[in-house]
Write a protein that holds these residues in place. Structure first.
Motif, PDB file in Angstrom:
ATOM      1  N   ARG A   1      -2.746  -7.611   3.136  1.00 16.20           N
ATOM      2  CA  ARG A   1      -2.200  -6.981   2.611  1.00 16.20           C
ATOM      3  C   ARG A   1      -0.916  -6.540   1.719  1.00 16.20           C
ATOM      4  O   ARG A   1      -1.424  -5.224   1.280  1.00 16.20           O
ATOM      5  CB  ARG A   1      -2.465  -5.953   4.060  1.00 16.20           C
ATOM      6  CG  ARG A   1      -3.661  -6.029   4.272  1.00 16.20           C
ATOM      7  CD  ARG A   1      -3.953  -5.610   6.184  1.00 16.20           C
ATOM      8  NE  ARG A   1      -2.801  -5.710   6.839  1.00 16.20           N
ATOM      9  CZ  ARG A   1      -2.678  -5.482   8.865  1.00 16.20           C
ATOM     10  NH1 ARG A   1      -4.293  -5.654   8.746  1.00 16.20           N
ATOM     11  NH2 ARG A   1      -2.289  -6.252   9.486  1.00 16.20           N
ATOM     12  N   ALA A   2      -0.020  -6.787   2.336  1.00 14.97           N
ATOM     13  CA  ALA A   2       1.026  -5.934   1.059  1.00 14.97           C
ATOM     14  C   ALA A   2       1.588  -5.949   0.028  1.00 14.97           C
ATOM     15  O   ALA A   2       0.844  -5.677  -0.283  1.00 14.97           O
ATOM     16  CB  ALA A   2       2.660  -7.108   2.955  1.00 14.97           C
ATOM     17  N   VAL A   3       1.641  -7.167   0.148  1.00 17.93           N
ATOM     18  CA  VAL A   3       0.994  -7.629  -2.074  1.00 17.93           C
ATOM     19  C   VAL A   3      -0.371  -6.691  -2.242  1.00 17.93           C
ATOM     20  O   VAL A   3      -0.588  -6.059  -3.154  1.00 17.93           O
ATOM     21  CB  VAL A   3      -0.424  -8.875  -2.056  1.00 17.93           C
ATOM     22  CG1 VAL A   3      -0.625  -9.239  -3.395  1.00 17.93           C
ATOM     23  CG2 VAL A   3       0.705 -10.011  -1.620  1.00 17.93           C
ATOM     24  N   LEU A   4      -1.527  -6.276  -1.797  1.00 19.28           N
ATOM     25  CA  LEU A   4      -2.385  -4.870  -2.248  1.00 19.28           C
ATOM     26  C   LEU A   4      -1.748  -4.016  -2.570  1.00 19.28           C
ATOM     27  O   LEU A   4      -2.621  -2.907  -3.229  1.00 19.28           O
ATOM     28  CB  LEU A   4      -3.725  -5.140  -1.242  1.00 19.28           C
ATOM     29  CG  LEU A   4      -5.257  -4.391  -1.725  1.00 19.28           C
ATOM     30  CD1 LEU A   4      -5.434  -4.848  -3.309  1.00 19.28           C
ATOM     31  CD2 LEU A   4      -5.456  -4.370  -0.820  1.00 19.28           C
ATOM     32  N   ARG A   5      -1.015  -3.669  -1.454  1.00 19.14           N
ATOM     33  CA  ARG A   5      -0.288  -1.905  -1.385  1.00 19.14           C
ATOM     34  C   ARG A   5       0.340  -1.545  -2.682  1.00 19.14           C
ATOM     35  O   ARG A   5       0.918  -0.369  -3.002  1.00 19.14           O
ATOM     36  CB  ARG A   5       0.234  -2.404   0.173  1.00 19.14           C
ATOM     37  CG  ARG A   5       1.245  -0.500   0.732  1.00 19.14           C
ATOM     38  CD  ARG A   5       1.464  -0.502   1.814  1.00 19.14           C
ATOM     39  NE  ARG A   5       1.826   0.445   2.263  1.00 19.14           N
ATOM     40  CZ  ARG A   5       0.614   1.654   2.342  1.00 19.14           C
ATOM     41  NH1 ARG A   5      -0.797   1.192   2.623  1.00 19.14           N
ATOM     42  NH2 ARG A   5       1.659   2.705   2.969  1.00 19.14           N
TER      43      ARG A   5
ATOM     44  N   ARG B   1      -4.441   0.262   1.067  1.00 21.82           N
ATOM     45  CA  ARG B   1      -4.519   0.983  -0.162  1.00 21.82           C
ATOM     46  C   ARG B   1      -5.690   1.870  -0.154  1.00 21.82           C
ATOM     47  O   ARG B   1      -6.725   1.492  -0.388  1.00 21.82           O
ATOM     48  CB  ARG B   1      -3.662  -0.338  -1.590  1.00 21.82           C
ATOM     49  CG  ARG B   1      -3.794   1.574  -2.142  1.00 21.82           C
ATOM     50  CD  ARG B   1      -2.838   1.229  -3.235  1.00 21.82           C
ATOM     51  NE  ARG B   1      -3.197  -0.610  -3.587  1.00 21.82           N
ATOM     52  CZ  ARG B   1      -4.146  -0.489  -4.746  1.00 21.82           C
ATOM     53  NH1 ARG B   1      -4.571   0.460  -5.697  1.00 21.82           N
ATOM     54  NH2 ARG B   1      -4.346  -1.795  -5.603  1.00 21.82           N
ATOM     55  N   GLU B   2      -5.442   3.444  -0.749  1.00 18.81           N
ATOM     56  CA  GLU B   2      -6.406   4.526   0.010  1.00 18.81           C
ATOM     57  C   GLU B   2      -7.245   3.863  -1.759  1.00 18.81           C
ATOM     58  O   GLU B   2      -6.220   3.817  -3.045  1.00 18.81           O
ATOM     59  CB  GLU B   2      -6.236   4.949  -0.112  1.00 18.81           C
ATOM     60  CG  GLU B   2      -7.196   6.589  -0.212  1.00 18.81           C
ATOM     61  CD  GLU B   2      -7.029   7.624   0.691  1.00 18.81           C
ATOM     62  OE1 GLU B   2      -8.343   8.802   0.092  1.00 18.81           O
ATOM     63  OE2 GLU B   2      -6.123   8.260   0.693  1.00 18.81           O
TER      64      GLU B   2
ATOM     65  N   ASP C   1     -12.588  -5.935  -5.588  1.00 19.00           N
ATOM     66  CA  ASP C   1     -11.359  -7.894  -6.559  1.00 19.00           C
ATOM     67  C   ASP C   1      -9.970  -7.441  -6.342  1.00 19.00           C
ATOM     68  O   ASP C   1      -9.330  -8.407  -6.635  1.00 19.00           O
ATOM     69  CB  ASP C   1     -12.081  -7.014  -7.789  1.00 19.00           C
ATOM     70  CG  ASP C   1     -13.507  -7.138  -7.853  1.00 19.00           C
ATOM     71  OD1 ASP C   1     -14.333  -8.269  -7.446  1.00 19.00           O
ATOM     72  OD2 ASP C   1     -14.027  -6.285  -9.399  1.00 19.00           O
ATOM     73  N   GLU C   2      -8.997  -5.927  -6.564  1.00 16.40           N
ATOM     74  CA  GLU C   2      -8.223  -6.363  -5.931  1.00 16.40           C
ATOM     75  C   GLU C   2      -7.880  -6.768  -4.988  1.00 16.40           C
ATOM     76  O   GLU C   2      -6.902  -7.424  -4.291  1.00 16.40           O
ATOM     77  CB  GLU C   2      -7.499  -4.946  -5.876  1.00 16.40           C
ATOM     78  CG  GLU C   2      -7.367  -4.175  -7.378  1.00 16.40           C
ATOM     79  CD  GLU C   2      -6.952  -3.116  -8.026  1.00 16.40           C
ATOM     80  OE1 GLU C   2      -6.532  -2.498  -8.123  1.00 16.40           O
ATOM     81  OE2 GLU C   2      -7.015  -2.135  -6.329  1.00 16.40           O
TER      82      GLU C   2
END
Length: 593
Positions: A503-507, A452-453, A458-459
């Motif tokens: 990665r999917a969680v962070l999106r 995610r841009e 931390d996220e």
């Protein structure tokens, strides 16, 4: 259309080289016209200085024959120094400007090809080998530059230099000049004979280069299989055959390109010998001229050898690079397999309701994979897709991501046809985890932040904790700054899968697609990730493909796909009670428990 049709390839192959060259020049010259014009001006000065050098040789001889005239000797000496300095500066300016323009053209063509590739759908990459694409991105752009440099240098510097030297020859010895120029048609005929062989040899060489790249890629990506099956000898034989083919083609090309050199040497030798003999004879009642005139003539004749040789080889060089240019335009002219609508608007996602309306799909001319599928995925709920392989489950996710378009029907998100949405807005609202995880070369943190841009470190760390990846990341040599190698080659399959889930969680997308997301995990990790997925899928429209039913026992709804159709759907208790396909699958996996 996934790739150029056979008709398109034949048309490009038959297209006259002159038309492709004109297209290349028109595309490249406009932006760099000032550099090329300045370089052309410098080339004119080089040609002028070269002709002046030949003329000065006569002045030098005449000045040395009268040493008492010191003023003339000094003037001639100063003139020679000035001409050579002038020529050197002009050659420097020409070389720098041509190099800058050429390097920029290579960079632009490579980016143009790459952007064209990015605009293609997944079908394009399925139909084109990565080694062929790599060859087109690298070699084709260099071929384009070589043609432009050859044309500019040949028609301006070499042609003008040759004209200037011939002018000096004619001025000093017009009769001898006529005799020496009689041999020009012989050279032209010889070059034309050579030219016919060059293009076929270059096409064969390109094929050999593509095979070399392909073998190296397969050896790198399939190293474990190569070792496990003892394929080293087989791969080495393939590489040796490809390398030998390229070596043979290169030798053949050198032979063809160099064939003009002995041709010119023989002709030049005969011409010089004739000139030496004829210079001592009165021709048509005309005296041979002074020693200075003869020296100036011979100097101009010898200096004309180099530009004449480059001009004679120019067409050979152009033809040898036309194969690369044709490859470049073959890719640039390939119809894009996935286009954004000209009037596309951003997708406005509300609760995340996904619907398939009379969706049919087939890969190319093959049998249909999906047949009139009608289905609504409840917003904020988890729907599991189960069934035998080849039933159309992964294809359905590909359509939701708009990696392909349905051959019939529509895919809707919150009532909006995704064909009318911009690619960026559609994919920004969807997170995806596939069974074939792909990680980019770089660090762990680099791979996470791609999700995610604007995401913070931390996220990213928080997302890794949710995916139960934080623990193993902390144990790596540099933690989140550890370089993981090509496609995460330094990590285990389970570790790569957990990074993909992170990665999917962070999106933080309202729609989550999971295609066998826990397939590479061990039993302990699977339990941890399953618990994590249960927490992150709350309130998120989740569509999950699973062959192991243990991973979808808590799904809000289960759909059984077979032969491209939804055979059964409902809650798990209802499906077990009524019996049918799902009940049979359940009994097989859980042994009737």
């Amino acid at each position: 259309m996934a790739q150029p049709t056979k008709w398109h390839e034949r048309w490009l192959a038959r297209l006259p080289a002159d038309r492709l060259i004109m297209r290349l020049l028109l595309e490249s010259f406009h932006e760099h016209r000032w550099k090329y014009l300045a370089a052309a001006g410098a080339m004119v000065l080089v040609a002028t200085a070269t002709a002046a050098t030949a003329w000065m040789m006569g002045q030098i001889i005449d000045a040395l024959s009268t040493p008492d005239n010191r003023g003339r000797v000094m003037a001639v000496g100063a003139g020679v120094a000035l001409v050579f300095a002038f020529r050197g500066v002009a050659m420097y300016v020409q070389a720098v400007l041509m190099a800058r323009a050429g390097n920029r053209i290579v960079a632009q063509k490579q980016m143009q090809i790459y952007h064209r590739m990015l605009g293609q759908g997944v079908a394009f990459f399925n139909s084109n080998a990565s080694s062929d694409l790599l060859l087109k991105v690298t070699q084709s752009a260099q071929s384009a530059r070589a043609i432009i440099d050859t044309i500019v240098a040949g028609f301006i510097r070499d042609l003008l230099t040759l004209i200037g030297l011939i002018a000096v020859m004619v001025y000093q010895q017009p009769v001898l000049s006529l005799v020496s120029l009689v041999v020009a048609p012989i050279v032209v005929y010889g070059v034309q004979r050579i030219l016919r062989l060059v293009q076929d040899v270059m096409q064969q060489e390109m094929a050999g280069l593509g095979e070399i790249i392909r073998v190296v890629q397969e050896t790198s990506l399939g190293a474990r299989v190569v070792k496990a099956f003892g394929l080293e000898t087989s791969m080495a034989n393939r590489m040796e055959a490809a390398v030998r083919q390229v070596e043979d083609r290169n030798n053949r090309i050198v032979q063809l390109q160099s064939a003009t050199m002995p041709l010119l040497d023989v002709v030049a030798g005969l011409a010089i010998a004739s000139i030496v003999v004829l210079s001592a004879v009165d021709l048509f009642g005309r005296a041979p001229g002074t020693a200075g005139q003869l020296m100036s003539f011979v100097t101009a004749f010898l200096m004309s050898y180099e530009p004449a040789m480059r001009l004679s080889k120019m067409r050979v060089v152009i033809e040898s690079n036309m194969v690369g240019v044709r490859m470049m335009y073959e890719l640039l002219d390939t119809k894009q397999t996935m286009l954004e609508s000209p009037d596309a608007v951003p997708l406005v996602v509300g609760p995340g309701a996904v619907e398939l309306s009379d969706v049919c799909f087939a890969y190319g001319d093959n049998e249909q994979v999906l047949r009139s599928v009608n289905m609504a995925f409840q917003p904020g709920k988890t729907t599991a897709l189960v069934g035998p392989s080849g039933g159309g489950k992964s294809t359905l996710l590909n359509l939701l991501l708009r990696l392909y378009d349905p051959t019939e029907g529509n895919v809707l998100i919150d009532g909006q046809d995704i064909k009318a949405a911009t690619f960026s807005s559609l994919r920004a609202n969807i997170a995806f985890v596939g069974q074939d995880t792909f990680l980019f070369a770089g660090t762990v943190m680099d791979n996470l932040l791609l999700a995610r841009e604007g995401a913070t470190q931390d996220e990213a760390i928080a997302a890794a904790k949710v995916a139960h990846a934080h623990e193993f990341i902390e144990k790596l040599a540099q933690g989140y700054d550890t370089v993981i190698g090509e496609n995460g080659s330094f990590l285990s399959g389970g570790q790569r899968q957990r990074l993909s889930i992170a990665r999917a969680v962070l999106r933080q997308a309202p729609i989550l697609l999971l295609d066998e997301a826990t397939s590479a995990l061990d039993s302990h990790s699977e339990v941890l990730v399953r618990d994590a997925l249960e927490s992150i899928t709350r309130g998120v429209t989740t569509i999950v493909i699973a062959h192991r039913l243990s991973t979808v026992m808590n799904a809000d709804e289960i759909c059984y796909l077979e032969n491209g159709q939804i055979v059964e759907r409902g809650k798990i208790d209802d499906l077990l009670t009524t019996g049918g396909k799902f009940k049979q699958l359940y009994d097989v996996q859980f042994k009737g428990k």
